[in-house]
Write an enzyme that holds these catalytic residues in place. Structure first.
Site, PDB file in Angstrom:
ATOM      1  N   GLU A 165      45.551  62.154  29.435  1.00 12.40           N
ATOM      2  CA  GLU A 165      45.321  61.811  28.020  1.00 12.40           C
ATOM      3  C   GLU A 165      46.181  62.643  27.050  1.00 12.40           C
ATOM      4  O   GLU A 165      45.892  62.687  25.859  1.00 12.40           O
ATOM      5  CB  GLU A 165      43.833  61.946  27.607  1.00 12.40           C
ATOM      6  CG  GLU A 165      42.771  61.553  28.619  1.00 12.40           C
ATOM      7  CD  GLU A 165      42.883  60.135  29.152  1.00 12.40           C
ATOM      8  OE1 GLU A 165      43.206  60.018  30.356  1.00 12.40           O
ATOM      9  OE2 GLU A 165      42.652  59.179  28.410  1.00 12.40           O
ATOM     10  N   TYR A 167      46.655  65.996  27.131  1.00 14.71           N
ATOM     11  CA  TYR A 167      46.231  67.382  26.932  1.00 14.71           C
ATOM     12  C   TYR A 167      47.200  68.353  27.643  1.00 14.71           C
ATOM     13  O   TYR A 167      48.169  67.928  28.275  1.00 14.71           O
ATOM     14  CB  TYR A 167      44.790  67.571  27.420  1.00 14.71           C
ATOM     15  CG  TYR A 167      43.779  66.860  26.543  1.00 14.71           C
ATOM     16  CD1 TYR A 167      43.596  67.241  25.211  1.00 14.71           C
ATOM     17  CD2 TYR A 167      43.002  65.801  27.030  1.00 14.71           C
ATOM     18  CE1 TYR A 167      42.678  66.589  24.396  1.00 14.71           C
ATOM     19  CE2 TYR A 167      42.082  65.145  26.212  1.00 14.71           C
ATOM     20  CZ  TYR A 167      41.928  65.543  24.902  1.00 14.71           C
ATOM     21  OH  TYR A 167      41.023  64.902  24.103  1.00 14.71           O
ATOM     22  N   ARG A 215      41.852  64.907  36.981  1.00 15.10           N
ATOM     23  CA  ARG A 215      42.092  63.650  36.255  1.00 15.10           C
ATOM     24  C   ARG A 215      43.581  63.562  35.956  1.00 15.10           C
ATOM     25  O   ARG A 215      44.135  64.339  35.185  1.00 15.10           O
ATOM     26  CB  ARG A 215      41.261  63.616  34.976  1.00 15.10           C
ATOM     27  CG  ARG A 215      41.404  62.320  34.238  1.00 15.10           C
ATOM     28  CD  ARG A 215      40.093  61.870  33.647  1.00 15.10           C
ATOM     29  NE  ARG A 215      40.306  60.790  32.710  1.00 15.10           N
ATOM     30  CZ  ARG A 215      39.615  60.639  31.601  1.00 15.10           C
ATOM     31  NH1 ARG A 215      38.661  61.488  31.295  1.00 15.10           N
ATOM     32  NH2 ARG A 215      39.858  59.623  30.807  1.00 15.10           N
ATOM     33  N   HIS A 253      46.514  60.326  24.000  1.00 17.74           N
ATOM     34  CA  HIS A 253      45.818  59.978  22.754  1.00 17.74           C
ATOM     35  C   HIS A 253      46.793  59.531  21.666  1.00 17.74           C
ATOM     36  O   HIS A 253      46.420  58.773  20.782  1.00 17.74           O
ATOM     37  CB  HIS A 253      44.993  61.163  22.248  1.00 17.74           C
ATOM     38  CG  HIS A 253      43.737  61.380  23.057  1.00 17.74           C
ATOM     39  ND1 HIS A 253      42.950  60.348  23.504  1.00 17.74           N
ATOM     40  CD2 HIS A 253      43.138  62.517  23.483  1.00 17.74           C
ATOM     41  CE1 HIS A 253      41.928  60.836  24.184  1.00 17.74           C
ATOM     42  NE2 HIS A 253      42.013  62.144  24.187  1.00 17.74           N
ATOM     43  N   GLN A 340      32.116  52.490  17.965  1.00 13.23           N
ATOM     44  CA  GLN A 340      31.636  52.807  16.624  1.00 13.23           C
ATOM     45  C   GLN A 340      30.710  54.022  16.548  1.00 13.23           C
ATOM     46  O   GLN A 340      30.754  54.767  15.580  1.00 13.23           O
ATOM     47  CB  GLN A 340      30.916  51.587  16.033  1.00 13.23           C
ATOM     48  CG  GLN A 340      31.861  50.508  15.579  1.00 13.23           C
ATOM     49  CD  GLN A 340      31.140  49.266  15.098  1.00 13.23           C
ATOM     50  OE1 GLN A 340      31.325  48.198  15.654  1.00 13.23           O
ATOM     51  NE2 GLN A 340      30.315  49.389  14.087  1.00 13.23           N
TER      52      GLN A 340
END
Ligand code: FAD
Ligand code: NAP
Ligand code: SF4
Length: 681
Positions: A165, A167, A215, A253, A340
């Site tokens: 992601e 990081y 991961r 991201h 949401q």
């Protein structure tokens, strides 16, 4: 046995997982403050009781430099053990297993101590990182090992090293962010050195009988990401270093390709996990947009992985596994991938919850207590079977109250019946299916095609009346608005004919949705097939080029659309933080003209006359679609228009959802208010 692969044990040699369901890491906001740990323990306990095989916590930093936010959750001293033991004991008491995710944010940290492979600022944080020195790298490796060892002492069954992601470890792995010229930069062998050293040191610190999940980013979806061959090289090196299993990471991201929102096809990226599985010997966890037992089982059957990671689906329904095992899959409250109440909350620094399950993250606060005795049960009328009314009716009935649910329409669901017609929102139908199952299970008396009035309520002699009558679409006062070329969003979504050139008045969530609806060509399959979706977003699952990107394919849009708002500035700023950009990008790619600072002057057969910056212009369109917000529908009980019960000697009135307040209304608020009012009856 159905779902036999999903429910099968996994023997790791030194420990066993009771099934193949992994609750993927999800930051809830509760990890960061010690006083939230009892709530976090209750949240995990409920998921372990629901049968999850392995829970992975939200990200915890191994040191201060790795914080995602100032004073973020850290495990770096024995003083932290007490907090973490609350989590491990809660999960073990329910027969589950739990691993701590170690997350070093690198340049994604939103705090001044950030470090990275090189001093390159990320587009999503205002803090420029400092490049780690070789001594700093050695210290970071020690901090990972210390964190893992402390996790072991706190009772965790293992750890997950967050390596995807975008990081820190991803930042070292990819040329995009690693410009080093020392032993940690340059060739892939050097770029993977930090990750390998961490795995080796963690393994040495914790021994062989400890789960170490890594991961791994299987596709970076950013320029300067890795190629597939490099990713396999990383996997093999980490496997040799002692990884127990690999989890799948998809996209950084900062990538401009959506990876988890509703419009991403289910299991869109699973093919990558299958290819990793073929390249390594240790188990592989498949992830991303897997939200039903059917999809999960099919992936295991196809060999896409050995386990399945679901994070949001377990926020939505902590009993996902037990319902699957008991043959009650139709009762699963399916995650609709809206983001949401979970990710959008996290990004706003609020506690995560769930739109379809307002108890998520509030297990100790929103409690559905059974009524004390049959005599204590109240007779409750719920008027309106939209999300608010459905939530109220099902929670009240589950608690033991006698509930009658009315709706003027022929089916339950309220506005969700329109929402599910929007391309990419088909899954909103799952929420209606879930509520239908709960109405049956808890024997709610459902009366459709019944418009309730005061006389009907009086005849029922109810103890409580819950008014959940929703909204009416707003019709702005524009000259010509009654013309035949003007439609409301309700007409359009129900299939009214719309011309080729269209102006949409109002650019809230519904204006965006209607524009996407109008971009869909009749006859094209929905939901969008995976390969079409991958082409449209420029994703190459073969990862031939760095990052797995290719030129997107944009077919000629079927309509010319103008999306308009009166406010000046960029459109869609009120949409969700993690999904709004996807809607804006979709419309922009399809040539939708998005105009702010518009005044509406007049509508005629010629089209819509607008004024911008003092200049008037005719938009010569065939159809004008009004998406100008909504007003509460309060005709049922004018006195009950306000928020709280009105005592008149008769039943107690409660007003919820759109009927209470149309502004700021969304299904998250509607469902939460329904649950809260029913919990308090
Ligand atoms: P409603 O859903 O409006 O339900 C009210 C019900 O009351 C209706 O079924 C109506 O028939 C019934 N009723 C009214 N008067 C009477 C009466 N006198 N007697 C009996 N029955 C009566 N929200 C989100 O959070 N996320 C989204 O992505 C999203 N997308 C949307 C997309 C579209 C196209 C639309 C239209 C809405 C979307 N929404 C979304 C909004 C969401 O659907 C609403 O916020 C939610 O439905 C409000 O719930 P409610 O129960 O208050 O009202
Ligand atoms: P909304 O978000 O309040 O948007 C209404 C739009 O109409 C705004 O663009 C507003 O902008 C315009 N408007 C308001 N009054 C007007 C008037 N008198 N004349 C002309 N324009 C006017 O409402 P919505 O789009 O109807 O959505 C309803 C709710 O559903 C929202 O609260 C939303 O949260 C929810 N929803 C969410 C999503 C999602 O993806 N999360 C999707 C759909 C719906 P100007 O005032 O600037 O013109
Ligand atoms: Fe899923 Fe939406 Fe709930 Fe998040 S808020 S868990 S995306 S249903």
């Amino acid at each position: 046995m159905p779902y036999q692969r999903l429910l099968a044990e996994l023997d790791l040699g030194f420990t066993r997982l009771r099934n193949r369901v992994v609750m993927g890491s999800m930051h809830t906001g509760m990890e960061d403050r010690f006083w939230h740990y009892p709530k976090l323990a209750a949240y995990f306990r409920e998921r372990a009781r629901g049968g999850v095989g392995l829970i992975i916590t939200g990200g915890i930093s191994p040191n201060r430099e790795g914080w995602l936010l100032p004073f973020g959750g850290t495990l770096n001293s024995v003083f932290d053990l007490r907090n973490h033991r609350q989590l491990t004991e809660a999960v073990h008491a329910e027969g589950g297993k739990i691993a701590l995710q170690i997350l070093h944010a690198g340049r994604y940290g939103y705090q001044p101590f950030v470090v990275s492979a090189s001093a390159l600022k990320s587009p999503i944080s205002k803090f420029k990182p400092r490049a780690l020195s070789v001594a700093g790298i050695a210290k970071t490796v020690r901090h990972y090992a210390r964190c893992a060892r402390l996790a072991q002492r706190a009772g965790y069954d293992g750890i997950e090293i967050m390596g995807s992601e975008g990081y820190l470890l991803n930042q070292f792995l990819c040329p995009r962010t690693n410009k080093r010229t020392d032993d940690y930069g340059g060739s892939i062998g050097n770029r993977l050195r930090l990750a390998r050293e961490i795995v080796e040191r963690v393994r040495a610190a914790c021994g062989e009988r400890f789960i170490v999940v890594y991961r791994l980013s299987l596709i970076d979806l950013v320029e300067g990401g890795n190629t597939w061959d490099e990713t396999v090289q990383v996997a093999k090196a980490l496997e040799a270093a002692g990884v127990t299993m690999f989890n799948t990471g998809i996209g950084w991201h900062e990538a401009r390709v959506p990876t988890i929102v509703t419009s991403v096809p289910r299991a869109a990226f699973a093919e990558l996990s299958a290819r990793l599985k073929a390249a390594v010997k240790v188990p592989v966890i498949v992830s991303n947009r897997i939200n039903t037992p059917e999809v999960a089982e099919a992936l295991l059957e196809q060999g896409a992985g050995d386990l399945v990671s679901m994070a949001r689906p377990l926020l939505a329904d902590p009993e996902f596994v037990v319902k699957t095992a008991e043959g009650r899959t139709h009762e699963i409250n399916t995650c609709i991938a809206c983001n949401q109440a979970c990710l959008d909350h996290t990004f706003k620094n609020q506690r995560a919850s769930c739109l379809v399950n307002p108890r998520a993250g509030r297990e100790t606060e929103l409690v559905y207590r059974p009524v004390a005795s049959p005599q204590a049960a109240r007779s409750v009328a719920v008027v309106g079977a939209g999300p608010a009314g459905l939530s109220a009716a099902t929670v009240a009935a589950a608690r033991g109250h006698r509930v009658t649910l009315f709706d003027a329409g022929a089916s339950i669901g309220g506005q969700f019946n329109l929402a599910m017609r929007v391309p990419g929102k088909e899954e909103f139908s799952e929420t209606i299916r879930y509520f239908q199952s709960q109405l049956q299970r808890h024997q709610v008396d459902v009366r459709l095609d019944t418009r309730v009035d005061a006389a009907l309520l009086a005849a029922g002699a109810y103890d409580d009346v819950i008014v959940a009558t929703g909204i009416v679409p707003r019709r702005p006062a524009i000259s010509g608005i009654e013309g035949p070329n003007v439609l409301s969003y309700v007409d359009v979504l129900r299939g009214a004919p719309v011309g080729r050139r269209v102006a949409v008045i109002g650019a809230g969530g519904i204006g965006f949705d209607v524009s996407e609806f109008l971009l869909h060509r009749p006859g094209e399959p929905l939901p969008t097939p995976r390969d079409t979706w991958l082409d449209e977003w420029g994703v190459d699952l073969a990862v031939r080029e760095r990052g797995g990107l290719k030129a997107p394919v944009t077919p000629q849009p079927p309509r010319d659309i103008w999306l308009l708002q009166r406010k000046a500035g960029k459109l869609g700023m009120g949409l969700g933080k993690t999904s709004g950009w996807v809607h804006r990008a979709t419309l922009a790619r399809n040539g939708v003209k998005m105009l702010g600072g518009v005044s509406y002057r007049e509508i005629s057969a010629r089209g819509l006359k607008i004024e911008r910056d003092g200049v008037e212009e005719w938009l010569e369109v065939d159809t004008i679609v009004v998406c100008a917000g909504q007003d509460s529908l309060r005709d049922l009980h004018p006195v009950a228009a306000e928020h709280v019960a009105v005592q008149t000697g008769g039943p107690r009135y409660h007003v919820i959802g759109g009927a209470k307040l149309a502004g700021e209304l969304d299904a998250k608020r509607a469902i939460r208010e329904g649950a809260e009012v029913a919990a308090a009856l």
